[in-house]
Scaffold this motif. Sequence first.
Motif, PDB file in Angstrom:
ATOM      1  N   TYR A   1     -33.260 -37.152   6.032  1.00 53.21           N
ATOM      2  CA  TYR A   1     -34.280 -38.115   5.633  1.00 53.21           C
ATOM      3  C   TYR A   1     -33.634 -39.457   5.326  1.00 53.21           C
ATOM      4  CZ  TYR A   1     -32.877 -36.297   1.012  1.00 53.21           C
ATOM      5  OH  TYR A   1     -32.177 -35.875  -0.073  1.00 53.21           O
ATOM      6  N   SER A   2     -34.366 -40.503   5.654  1.00 50.43           N
ATOM      7  CA  SER A   2     -33.862 -41.857   5.420  1.00 50.43           C
ATOM      8  C   SER A   2     -35.029 -42.828   5.486  1.00 50.43           C
ATOM      9  CB  SER A   2     -32.803 -42.234   6.466  1.00 50.43           C
ATOM     10  OG  SER A   2     -33.387 -42.293   7.753  1.00 50.43           O
TER      11      SER A   2
ATOM     12  N   VAL B   1     -44.628 -45.132  -4.577  1.00 46.85           N
ATOM     13  CA  VAL B   1     -43.172 -45.112  -4.727  1.00 46.85           C
ATOM     14  C   VAL B   1     -42.653 -46.495  -5.085  1.00 46.85           C
ATOM     15  CG1 VAL B   1     -40.977 -44.683  -3.566  1.00 46.85           C
ATOM     16  CG2 VAL B   1     -42.911 -43.159  -3.179  1.00 46.85           C
ATOM     17  N   ILE B   2     -43.170 -47.530  -4.434  1.00 51.99           N
ATOM     18  CA  ILE B   2     -42.739 -48.896  -4.752  1.00 51.99           C
ATOM     19  C   ILE B   2     -42.995 -49.207  -6.217  1.00 51.99           C
ATOM     20  CG2 ILE B   2     -43.312 -51.340  -4.391  1.00 51.99           C
ATOM     21  CD1 ILE B   2     -43.564 -50.793  -1.448  1.00 51.99           C
ATOM     22  N   GLU B   3     -44.127 -48.794  -6.735  1.00 50.33           N
ATOM     23  CA  GLU B   3     -44.459 -49.029  -8.141  1.00 50.33           C
ATOM     24  C   GLU B   3     -43.423 -48.376  -9.047  1.00 50.33           C
ATOM     25  OE1 GLU B   3     -46.367 -50.363 -11.522  1.00 50.33           O
ATOM     26  OE2 GLU B   3     -46.730 -50.935  -9.430  1.00 50.33           O
ATOM     27  N   SER B   4     -42.938 -47.201  -8.658  1.00 44.75           N
ATOM     28  CA  SER B   4     -41.955 -46.494  -9.487  1.00 44.75           C
ATOM     29  C   SER B   4     -40.560 -47.094  -9.363  1.00 44.75           C
ATOM     30  CB  SER B   4     -41.904 -45.014  -9.102  1.00 44.75           C
ATOM     31  OG  SER B   4     -41.243 -44.821  -7.868  1.00 44.75           O
TER      32      SER B   4
ATOM     33  N   GLU C   1     -32.407 -50.601  -4.087  1.00 46.89           N
ATOM     34  CA  GLU C   1     -33.762 -50.098  -3.951  1.00 46.89           C
ATOM     35  C   GLU C   1     -33.956 -49.194  -2.737  1.00 46.89           C
ATOM     36  OE1 GLU C   1     -35.780 -53.794  -1.507  1.00 46.89           O
ATOM     37  OE2 GLU C   1     -36.107 -53.625  -3.656  1.00 46.89           O
ATOM     38  N   GLU C   2     -33.257 -49.470  -1.638  1.00 45.56           N
ATOM     39  CA  GLU C   2     -33.495 -48.691  -0.425  1.00 45.56           C
ATOM     40  C   GLU C   2     -33.059 -47.246  -0.614  1.00 45.56           C
ATOM     41  OE1 GLU C   2     -32.644 -50.458   3.249  1.00 45.56           O
ATOM     42  OE2 GLU C   2     -33.347 -52.432   2.665  1.00 45.56           O
ATOM     43  N   ARG C   3     -31.882 -47.038  -1.220  1.00 41.42           N
ATOM     44  CA  ARG C   3     -31.439 -45.673  -1.486  1.00 41.42           C
ATOM     45  C   ARG C   3     -32.375 -44.998  -2.476  1.00 41.42           C
ATOM     46  NH1 ARG C   3     -26.778 -46.782  -3.456  1.00 41.42           N
ATOM     47  NH2 ARG C   3     -27.209 -46.438  -5.649  1.00 41.42           N
TER      48      ARG C   3
ATOM     49  N   GLU D   1     -34.934 -41.554  -2.376  1.00 46.92           N
ATOM     50  CA  GLU D   1     -34.882 -40.504  -3.393  1.00 46.92           C
ATOM     51  C   GLU D   1     -36.271 -40.242  -3.982  1.00 46.92           C
ATOM     52  OE1 GLU D   1     -32.227 -38.674  -4.294  1.00 46.92           O
ATOM     53  OE2 GLU D   1     -31.121 -39.650  -2.681  1.00 46.92           O
ATOM     54  N   ARG D   2     -36.985 -41.302  -4.273  1.00 48.31           N
ATOM     55  CA  ARG D   2     -38.274 -41.128  -4.945  1.00 48.31           C
ATOM     56  C   ARG D   2     -39.364 -40.635  -3.993  1.00 48.31           C
ATOM     57  NH1 ARG D   2     -38.312 -45.371 -10.049  1.00 48.31           N
ATOM     58  NH2 ARG D   2     -36.085 -45.193 -10.439  1.00 48.31           N
ATOM     59  N   LEU D   3     -39.280 -41.017  -2.716  1.00 51.63           N
ATOM     60  CA  LEU D   3     -40.184 -40.416  -1.734  1.00 51.63           C
ATOM     61  C   LEU D   3     -39.995 -38.904  -1.726  1.00 51.63           C
ATOM     62  CD1 LEU D   3     -39.962 -42.784   1.373  1.00 51.63           C
ATOM     63  CD2 LEU D   3     -42.066 -42.167   0.196  1.00 51.63           C
ATOM     64  N   HIS D   4     -38.739 -38.514  -1.708  1.00 52.11           N
ATOM     65  CA  HIS D   4     -38.399 -37.095  -1.690  1.00 52.11           C
ATOM     66  C   HIS D   4     -38.910 -36.404  -2.961  1.00 52.11           C
ATOM     67  CE1 HIS D   4     -36.141 -33.590  -0.445  1.00 52.11           C
ATOM     68  NE2 HIS D   4     -35.507 -33.547  -1.604  1.00 52.11           N
ATOM     69  N   ASN D   5     -38.704 -37.060  -4.096  1.00 48.39           N
ATOM     70  CA  ASN D   5     -39.127 -36.472  -5.377  1.00 48.39           C
ATOM     71  C   ASN D   5     -40.643 -36.363  -5.500  1.00 48.39           C
ATOM     72  OD1 ASN D   5     -36.456 -36.256  -6.117  1.00 48.39           O
ATOM     73  ND2 ASN D   5     -36.431 -38.175  -7.269  1.00 48.39           N
ATOM     74  N   PHE D   6     -41.363 -37.257  -4.824  1.00 42.11           N
ATOM     75  CA  PHE D   6     -42.825 -37.208  -4.860  1.00 42.11           C
ATOM     76  C   PHE D   6     -43.379 -36.144  -3.911  1.00 42.11           C
ATOM     77  CE2 PHE D   6     -42.887 -41.625  -6.712  1.00 42.11           C
ATOM     78  CZ  PHE D   6     -43.629 -41.296  -7.832  1.00 42.11           C
ATOM     79  N   GLY D   7     -42.504 -35.388  -3.261  1.00 42.12           N
ATOM     80  CA  GLY D   7     -42.952 -34.318  -2.382  1.00 42.12           C
ATOM     81  C   GLY D   7     -43.348 -34.777  -0.999  1.00 42.12           C
ATOM     82  N   ILE D   8     -42.918 -35.978  -0.609  1.00 43.84           N
ATOM     83  CA  ILE D   8     -43.251 -36.499   0.712  1.00 43.84           C
ATOM     84  C   ILE D   8     -42.196 -36.037   1.712  1.00 43.84           C
ATOM     85  CG2 ILE D   8     -43.565 -38.600   2.085  1.00 43.84           C
ATOM     86  CD1 ILE D   8     -44.536 -39.922  -0.565  1.00 43.84           C
TER      87      ILE D   8
END
Length: 618
Positions: free
Chosen positions: A178-179, A195-198, A207-209, A213-220
């Motif tokens: 994932y990237s 995700v941007i809000e978080s 921010e890109e890394r 990470e946060r997309l992944h953590n949100f279950g996406i």
Amino acid sequence: MSAVSVIVSTYNQPELLEKVLWGFNCQTFMDFELIIAEDGSGAQTKELINNIKTKLSFPISHISHNDDGCQKTKILTKAILSSNTDYIILTEGDCIPREDFVQVHFINKATKTFISGVHYLLPLYISRSLTLKDIEEQNCFKINWLRKQGIKKSFKNAKLKSRGFISQAFNTLTPRKYSWNRSNSSGWKNDILKVIESCKDIGCEGEEREFVERLHNFGIKFKQLRYSAVCVNLVHKSGSKTPEVLNENVVNRKFLVIQQKMIGDVLASTVICRTLKHLFPECTIHYIANENTLAVLNNNPHIDDIIVFKKEYSENKKAFYSFLKSIQSQSYDVVIDAYGKLESNLISIFARSPRKIAHYRWYTSWIYTDTVTEIQIPDNKNSLANKIRLQLVSPLTSEFDDYSISPKLYLSQEENVLAQQMIGELKTNSDQKLIMISLLGSSALKTYPSEYMSKVVDIVCSNVDGMVLFNYLPNQKDEARAIYDQCNEVSKSIINFDFYANSLREFILILSKCDALIGNEGGAANMAKALRIPTFCIFSPFIVKEAWHDSSSEFNIAIHLNDYHPELFVNMDKNKIKKVIRSLYDYFKPILFEEQLLLFLNKYCSKAVIDNSLNERY
């Protein structure tokens, strides 16, 4: 209402943005709106948009704000909020989309899924010369056309030409799980905004890394379409922002440099770390090296953390897998694989990083986002060993072309004092010269024959008022003794054969106080050079001298059989040289270079005087 929104981020590059807009005008799927997210530019961008919008076959809008540092996320959020669709494609103003770009993203969309494609980097000369006709005819995506422009063969070219089943197969096999990159990604509007809000607390460069990470953590979930969703990235010289912004851009950058194998290789690759710290002063650098080579990395100010590659990782698959998982738990911005063998290939695959850089090999290029072809032509600025390593930095900045730095070893103040004490215990008087002889190479192929090396030792000992130390590995003691036994009595009287450093670091400390190192080219010679100790290196016919020798250095002398008998190397490759190495050494007697050796001794070890009668001895 359109089916999808395309958001193009741009900053002060209207000439490139125009080419990108024409690329979108060639799409096979035209049911989209395009929003330009301008992160603070001059009037030229606005003028371009006003002039071109009536010529395009899709609606275009323009969102901008004043240039106030790096605010990519802020303007991106504005652009997304202004969109009129639920699905967003993200790209940048220097990336021309292939004709099926929008269609591929749109038909592959799925619930709770984020798509990532790829960009193919065009060199500067093609980027500048690309015309509207080239874009309309899709020439910049045709391998045959690019080959005529000078693009070399590469597995990376598959990204442009793969279609249908082949592209699906390559997408499945891609090692990147994932990237996210701004030049070629897509996802659902609500997911991206959440995700941007978080990520509001994250700095510009980090921010890109963190976004990934946060997309992944949100279950996406992530879908890689590296061989289907394609655009070409135009190389250009980026517009400069303020020094404060440039500093902010490098604060969170984290690099992993991989270099296993021999001491000389590990030492040579430290130039990568030194250059990265110069280009990105606040970055963090982790360095993977074999445990028996760590002494050459001690006190290096350009390495923040040394990751030890233990011997058991090569011998035990389970231990190696645990090591790979530990690397996977890290998050790096860039991985630089200077080793390029199976172990480092696997480390690179497991490493979580949006960019992975290595030298080009057709069978491993699929692992890396950037590959560079090794320089083969030497010059007088530096050795090829250094140059090919520094090439690995070039994908990170278009401004870098300085290959003139060389490796260094760093001793602490306490180590310098300790080294002086050890030398004091070795010498019988303080005025003695101390010469280190690199007696044996790391293998028979790289070792000057013992009967010749003993003669070299005799020349040194006959022309130096000092003490001679032998350098060899513990398992080479019998070979070292055989050479010592062949030396004359004068030589034996000034050779301290019982000397042996207890560790590699102790050897480095003693070497730092020597007046010269003479003998086989190899790790010891490279360490001497890194300590700025004069060296006289005898290269094996098997080794290319230019690979490890810097011809611009006055106090590093290197000799090779090819210097004296080039006719012996006509139509000879490494395999042929390996087969006839013994016969080649028969031509490489000390008489060939003893005058050069005497000049070297005279310059750095005082007593030496050229004695022509030496010619009669052999």
